[in-house]
Design an enzyme around this catalytic site. Structure first.
Site, PDB file in Angstrom:
ATOM      1  N   GLY A  93       0.835  -1.196   0.000  1.00  0.00           N
ATOM      2  CA  GLY A  93       0.000   0.000   0.000  1.00  0.00           C
ATOM      3  C   GLY A  93       0.867   1.242   0.000  1.00  0.00           C
TER       4      GLY A  93
ATOM      5  CD  GLN B 245       3.138   5.849   2.696  1.00  0.00           C
ATOM      6  OE1 GLN B 245       2.205   5.343   2.071  1.00  0.00           O
ATOM      7  NE2 GLN B 245       4.046   5.124   3.325  1.00  0.00           N
TER       8      GLN B 245
ATOM      9  CB  CYS C  29       4.373   2.293   7.551  1.00  0.00           C
ATOM     10  SG  CYS C  29       4.074   3.822   6.637  1.00  0.00           S
ATOM     11  CG  LEU C  30       6.499   0.980   1.663  1.00  0.00           C
ATOM     12  CD1 LEU C  30       5.987   1.255   0.260  1.00  0.00           C
ATOM     13  CD2 LEU C  30       7.725   0.079   1.622  1.00  0.00           C
TER      14      LEU C  30
ATOM     15  CG  HIS D  64      -1.425   1.684   7.059  1.00  0.00           C
ATOM     16  ND1 HIS D  64      -0.595   1.218   8.072  1.00  0.00           N
ATOM     17  CD2 HIS D  64      -0.625   2.440   6.251  1.00  0.00           C
ATOM     18  CE1 HIS D  64       0.620   1.701   7.879  1.00  0.00           C
ATOM     19  NE2 HIS D  64       0.639   2.433   6.780  1.00  0.00           N
ATOM     20  CD  GLU D  65      -1.227   2.711   2.529  1.00  0.00           C
ATOM     21  OE1 GLU D  65      -0.716   3.853   2.525  1.00  0.00           O
ATOM     22  OE2 GLU D  65      -0.593   1.698   2.891  1.00  0.00           O
TER      23      GLU D  65
ATOM     24  CG  HIS E 290      -0.030   7.197   5.180  1.00  0.00           C
ATOM     25  ND1 HIS E 290       1.027   7.623   5.951  1.00  0.00           N
ATOM     26  CD2 HIS E 290       0.142   5.858   5.012  1.00  0.00           C
ATOM     27  CE1 HIS E 290       1.811   6.584   6.234  1.00  0.00           C
ATOM     28  NE2 HIS E 290       1.287   5.497   5.679  1.00  0.00           N
TER      29      HIS E 290
HETATM   30  C1  QAP Z   1       0.576  -0.799   4.932  1.00  0.00           C
HETATM   31  O1  QAP Z   1       2.771  -1.177   4.237  1.00  0.00           O
HETATM   32  C2  QAP Z   1       0.207  -2.057   5.670  1.00  0.00           C
HETATM   33  O2  QAP Z   1       9.253  -1.821   7.215  1.00  0.00           O
HETATM   34  C3  QAP Z   1       1.471  -1.004   3.748  1.00  0.00           C
HETATM   35  O3  QAP Z   1      11.346  -2.482   5.681  1.00  0.00           O
HETATM   36  C4  QAP Z   1       1.163  -2.953   6.107  1.00  0.00           C
HETATM   37  O4  QAP Z   1       3.567  -1.938   2.308  1.00  0.00           O
HETATM   38  C5  QAP Z   1      -1.079  -2.310   5.948  1.00  0.00           C
HETATM   39  C6  QAP Z   1       7.524  -2.380   4.052  1.00  0.00           C
HETATM   40  C7  QAP Z   1       0.795  -4.101   6.783  1.00  0.00           C
HETATM   41  C8  QAP Z   1      -1.440  -3.464   6.603  1.00  0.00           C
HETATM   42  C9  QAP Z   1      -0.514  -4.367   7.026  1.00  0.00           C
HETATM   43  C10 QAP Z   1       7.754  -2.063   5.375  1.00  0.00           C
HETATM   44  C11 QAP Z   1       8.604  -2.711   3.257  1.00  0.00           C
HETATM   45  C12 QAP Z   1       6.178  -2.314   3.463  1.00  0.00           C
HETATM   46  C13 QAP Z   1       9.027  -2.112   5.912  1.00  0.00           C
HETATM   47  C14 QAP Z   1       3.785  -1.681   3.465  1.00  0.00           C
HETATM   48  C15 QAP Z   1      10.117  -2.459   5.109  1.00  0.00           C
HETATM   49  C16 QAP Z   1       9.895  -2.767   3.779  1.00  0.00           C
HETATM   50  C17 QAP Z   1       5.095  -1.818   4.102  1.00  0.00           C
HETATM   51 CO    CO Z   2       2.071   3.589   5.725  1.00  0.00          CO
END
Ligand code: QAP
Ligand code: CO
Length: 168
Positions: free
Chosen positions: A46, A51, A91-92, A133-134, A137
């Site tokens: 996401g 972001q 989270c990215l 979550h998004e 943001h």
């Molecule tokens: C949001 O998050 C989300 O720490 C999207 O080192 C995540 O794509 C919603 C990511 C989980 C629900 C459940 C995070 C990649 C990606 C990191 C992501 C990382 C590399 C996160």
């Molecule tokens: Co995020």
């Protein structure tokens, strides 16, 4: 297409409230394509426009294994929420941090797609978590704000250290 820079927590620009999109045109679709490339390269499931320092109500999600099920939400609104679930979120913008957050289990969301067409979607489980979550943001909210002040301070200092900025 291009890979965009992702803002890292605690960047104050992550707390900007996004404005509604007025027209869905070729320029917006170029941003969508760049955000998709950025999300897939990360890799992530996401990404909100906030972001990538674009403060408009636009978010992308792809929770498929095959990474070919991009879902675009422009000006999203949650019409209904139901139930509760706890999910370990990442989270990215908060790399390397994963923490449990409680959110609604089911949501009914209304948005425009990349063609500017209005649609409604009922989402459960991970898709529901990801959209919530998004959407946070777009309101300037990062998931670590659901954690205790102590945890949040530790995460902030860890990320500042990674970014080589002196902890507060
Ligand atoms: C949001 O998050 C989300 O720490 C999207 O080192 C995540 O794509 C919603 C990511 C989980 C629900 C459940 C995070 C990649 C990606 C990191 C992501 C990382 C590399 C996160
Ligand atoms: Co995020």
């Amino acid at each position: 297409m291009a890979i965009l820079d992702i803002l890292n927590y605690p960047d104050p620009r992550l707390h900007t409230v996004a404005k509604p999109v007025k027209v869905v045109d070729a320029q917006l679709r170029r941003l969508i394509a760049d955000m998709a490339e950025t999300m897939y390269a990360a890799p992530g499931i996401g990404l909100a426009a906030t972001q990538v320092n674009q403060h408009i109500q636009l978010l992308l999600v792809d929770i498929s294994e095959t990474k070919d099920q991009l879902q675009v939400f422009i000006n999203p609104k949650i019409l209904e929420k139901d139930g509760e679930q706890v999910y370990e979120e990442g989270c990215l913008s908060v790399p390397g941090v994963y923490e449990s957050v409680t959110r609604a289990e089911k949501i009914l969301v209304e948005a425009l797609d990349a063609q500017g067409e209005k649609f409604q979607l009922e989402a459960h489980g991970l898709l529901s978590v990801c959209i919530q979550h998004e959407m946070d943001h777009l309101l300037g909210k990062v998931f670590v704000e659901y954690l205790s002040p102590l945890k949040r301070t530790r995460i902030k200092n860890k990320l500042l250290k990674q970014q080589r900025i002196r902890p507060m």
